[in-house]
Design a protein around this motif. Structure first.
Motif, PDB file in Angstrom:
ATOM      1  N   LYS A   1       1.077  -1.209  -0.012  1.00  0.00           N
ATOM      2  CA  LYS A   1      -0.112   0.051  -0.089  1.00  0.00           C
ATOM      3  C   LYS A   1       0.848   1.236  -0.074  1.00  0.00           C
ATOM      4  CE  LYS A   1      -4.161  -1.603   2.421  1.00  0.00           C
ATOM      5  NZ  LYS A   1      -5.004  -1.502   3.521  1.00  0.00           N
ATOM      6  N   GLN A   2       1.824   1.403   0.954  1.00  0.00           N
ATOM      7  CA  GLN A   2       2.666   2.146   0.934  1.00  0.00           C
ATOM      8  C   GLN A   2       3.379   2.603  -0.507  1.00  0.00           C
ATOM      9  OE1 GLN A   2       5.443   1.258   4.211  1.00  0.00           O
ATOM     10  NE2 GLN A   2       4.002   2.239   5.504  1.00  0.00           N
ATOM     11  N   ARG A   3       3.856   1.545  -1.099  1.00  0.00           N
ATOM     12  CA  ARG A   3       4.666   1.658  -2.283  1.00  0.00           C
ATOM     13  C   ARG A   3       3.714   2.056  -3.378  1.00  0.00           C
ATOM     14  NH1 ARG A   3       9.530  -1.218  -2.722  1.00  0.00           N
ATOM     15  NH2 ARG A   3       9.673  -0.479  -4.920  1.00  0.00           N
ATOM     16  N   LEU A   4       2.395   1.556  -3.384  1.00  0.00           N
ATOM     17  CA  LEU A   4       1.339   2.007  -4.337  1.00  0.00           C
ATOM     18  C   LEU A   4       1.133   3.673  -4.064  1.00  0.00           C
ATOM     19  CD1 LEU A   4      -0.430   1.281  -6.621  1.00  0.00           C
ATOM     20  CD2 LEU A   4      -2.233   0.497  -4.895  1.00  0.00           C
ATOM     21  N   ASN A   5       1.017   4.084  -3.178  1.00  0.00           N
ATOM     22  CA  ASN A   5       0.792   5.439  -2.712  1.00  0.00           C
ATOM     23  C   ASN A   5       1.837   6.319  -3.294  1.00  0.00           C
ATOM     24  OD1 ASN A   5      -1.783   5.177  -1.359  1.00  0.00           O
ATOM     25  ND2 ASN A   5      -1.109   4.805   0.421  1.00  0.00           N
ATOM     26  N   MET A   6       3.161   5.752  -3.034  1.00  0.00           N
ATOM     27  CA  MET A   6       4.202   6.718  -3.587  1.00  0.00           C
ATOM     28  C   MET A   6       3.957   6.729  -4.977  1.00  0.00           C
ATOM     29  SD  MET A   6       7.672   5.380  -1.367  1.00  0.00           S
ATOM     30  CE  MET A   6       7.974   4.453  -2.706  1.00  0.00           C
ATOM     31  N   PHE A   7       3.800   5.413  -5.787  1.00  0.00           N
ATOM     32  CA  PHE A   7       3.563   5.762  -7.188  1.00  0.00           C
ATOM     33  C   PHE A   7       2.628   6.678  -7.640  1.00  0.00           C
ATOM     34  CE2 PHE A   7       1.236   4.155 -10.691  1.00  0.00           C
ATOM     35  CZ  PHE A   7       2.100   4.124 -12.002  1.00  0.00           C
ATOM     36  N   LEU A   8       1.185   6.577  -6.907  1.00  0.00           N
ATOM     37  CA  LEU A   8       0.291   7.532  -7.179  1.00  0.00           C
ATOM     38  C   LEU A   8       0.790   8.765  -6.962  1.00  0.00           C
ATOM     39  CD1 LEU A   8      -2.673   5.508  -5.748  1.00  0.00           C
ATOM     40  CD2 LEU A   8      -2.310   5.881  -8.308  1.00  0.00           C
ATOM     41  N   ASP A   9       1.427   9.029  -5.799  1.00  0.00           N
ATOM     42  CA  ASP A   9       1.913  10.603  -5.629  1.00  0.00           C
ATOM     43  C   ASP A   9       2.951  11.193  -6.942  1.00  0.00           C
ATOM     44  OD1 ASP A   9       0.675  10.766  -3.355  1.00  0.00           O
ATOM     45  OD2 ASP A   9       2.662  10.341  -2.221  1.00  0.00           O
ATOM     46  N   VAL A  10       3.829  10.195  -7.280  1.00  0.00           N
ATOM     47  CA  VAL A  10       4.666  10.554  -8.195  1.00  0.00           C
ATOM     48  C   VAL A  10       3.840  10.979  -9.667  1.00  0.00           C
ATOM     49  CG1 VAL A  10       6.241   9.699 -10.031  1.00  0.00           C
ATOM     50  CG2 VAL A  10       6.748   9.145  -7.602  1.00  0.00           C
ATOM     51  N   LEU A  11       2.631  10.025 -10.028  1.00  0.00           N
ATOM     52  CA  LEU A  11       1.968  10.023 -11.021  1.00  0.00           C
ATOM     53  C   LEU A  11       1.119  11.258 -11.117  1.00  0.00           C
ATOM     54  CD1 LEU A  11       0.848   8.582 -13.737  1.00  0.00           C
ATOM     55  CD2 LEU A  11      -0.809   7.514 -12.023  1.00  0.00           C
TER      56      LEU A  11
END
Length: 60
Positions: free
Chosen positions: A16-26
């Motif tokens: 979840k943390q990694r996915l949230n990081m991806f979404l922030d970058v996106l």
């Protein structure tokens, strides 16, 4: 590097943390200013997430 994450709840939290990081970058990317390197970085992040999912799935 740290020790492998064995606990399923910790694995889900990590993903979840990694996915949230991806979404922030996106969300931070400006489409008009996006270069090929930016897209490559996003693809690498997705590949890393997919790899971690497979790794966690194989741990039982």
């Amino acid at each position: 590097m740290g020790s492998p994450i064995q606990d399923k709840n910790s694995q889900v939290t990590f993903l979840k943390q990694r996915l949230n990081m991806f979404l922030d970058v996106l969300e931070a990317i400006e489409p008009e200013d996006t270069e090929l390197e930016d897209i490559d970085r996003l693809i690498a992040m997705i590949d890393d997430l997919e790899s971690k999912c497979r790794e966690f799935n194989n741990r039982d």
